[in-house]
Scaffold this motif. Sequence first.
Motif, short mmCIF file in Angstrom:
data_model
loop_
_atom_site.label_atom_id
_atom_site.label_comp_id
_atom_site.label_asym_id
_atom_site.label_seq_id
_atom_site.Cartn_x
_atom_site.Cartn_y
_atom_site.Cartn_z
N ASP A 77 0.87 -1.18 0.00
CA ASP A 77 0.00 0.00 0.00
C ASP A 77 0.90 1.22 0.00
OD1 ASP A 77 -2.32 1.62 0.18
OD2 ASP A 77 -3.26 0.16 1.51
N ARG A 78 0.31 2.36 0.31
CA ARG A 78 1.12 3.58 0.45
C ARG A 78 2.08 3.39 1.62
NH1 ARG A 78 0.19 7.00 -3.94
NH2 ARG A 78 -1.91 6.53 -4.61
N SER A 84 7.25 10.27 4.19
CA SER A 84 7.26 9.88 2.77
C SER A 84 6.27 10.70 1.96
CB SER A 84 6.97 8.39 2.61
OG SER A 84 5.63 8.12 2.96
N ARG A 85 6.55 10.76 0.68
CA ARG A 85 5.66 11.45 -0.26
C ARG A 85 4.42 10.59 -0.52
NH1 ARG A 85 10.24 13.52 -4.55
NH2 ARG A 85 11.02 15.15 -3.18
N PRO A 86 3.32 11.21 -0.94
CA PRO A 86 2.10 10.44 -1.23
C PRO A 86 2.27 9.46 -2.39
CG PRO A 86 1.64 12.82 -1.17
CD PRO A 86 3.11 12.66 -1.04
N GLY A 121 -0.65 4.97 -8.67
CA GLY A 121 0.02 6.25 -8.88
C GLY A 121 1.33 6.40 -8.14
N CYS A 122 1.84 5.33 -7.58
CA CYS A 122 3.11 5.40 -6.87
C CYS A 122 4.27 5.45 -7.87
CB CYS A 122 3.28 4.18 -5.95
SG CYS A 122 2.11 4.18 -4.58
N THR A 123 5.28 6.20 -7.51
CA THR A 123 6.47 6.30 -8.36
C THR A 123 7.69 5.68 -7.71
OG1 THR A 123 6.93 8.51 -7.48
CG2 THR A 123 5.64 8.39 -9.52
N ASN A 124 7.62 5.44 -6.40
CA ASN A 124 8.71 4.81 -5.65
C ASN A 124 8.10 3.78 -4.72
OD1 ASN A 124 11.15 6.46 -6.37
ND2 ASN A 124 9.77 8.08 -5.67
#
Length: 186
Positions: A77-78, A84-86, A121-124
Amino acid sequence: MSSIQVRPATLRDAKAIAQIHTVASQEVYKELVPSAQLKSLTLEERHAYWREAIEYCEPQVQVAVAGEKIVGFVGYDRSRDEQSRPTTGEIWAIYAAPSHWSQGVGLALWDAARDGLHEEGCTNVTAWVPLRNERALRFHELAGFKRDLASAKTALIGGVKIEEVRLKRPLNSQSSLAGAPRYPGK
């Protein structure tokens, strides 16, 4: 080697997930945590945890299936890290049944989690791994994760203090263990 399929977990899968989590944890942590402490982590508690996680999709849970049998799972998950960034995701847990280690289960689960986080939409992506869990460190590093040594912290596992380090990598990179030796999960 049998074909591994990955699908979203259902409430009926919670018991099998809890069993894999318990058995794999006992195997992985037997050198790090006293056996009495490991045995205190009950199947019932893990069953309740994973049932709730599946019901509320926090984290998102997917299972690896070989034939009709669940042989691993991943929760993602996030990121739970406050700073941390969203757009940062986290592998909350990734485990394969010890009977299926080195058979591609971890790879299949990592690929599913990477795709799911990318869709969110996660980039990392990050993962917290005990510094003495060489199998898990090797697996994540083969998947393109890098150690963030400045993140080292002490966590309580089974009542025992364990040093953990955060590993991270970008999601846009397609590194996925292809062609690498199989080290399936923690």
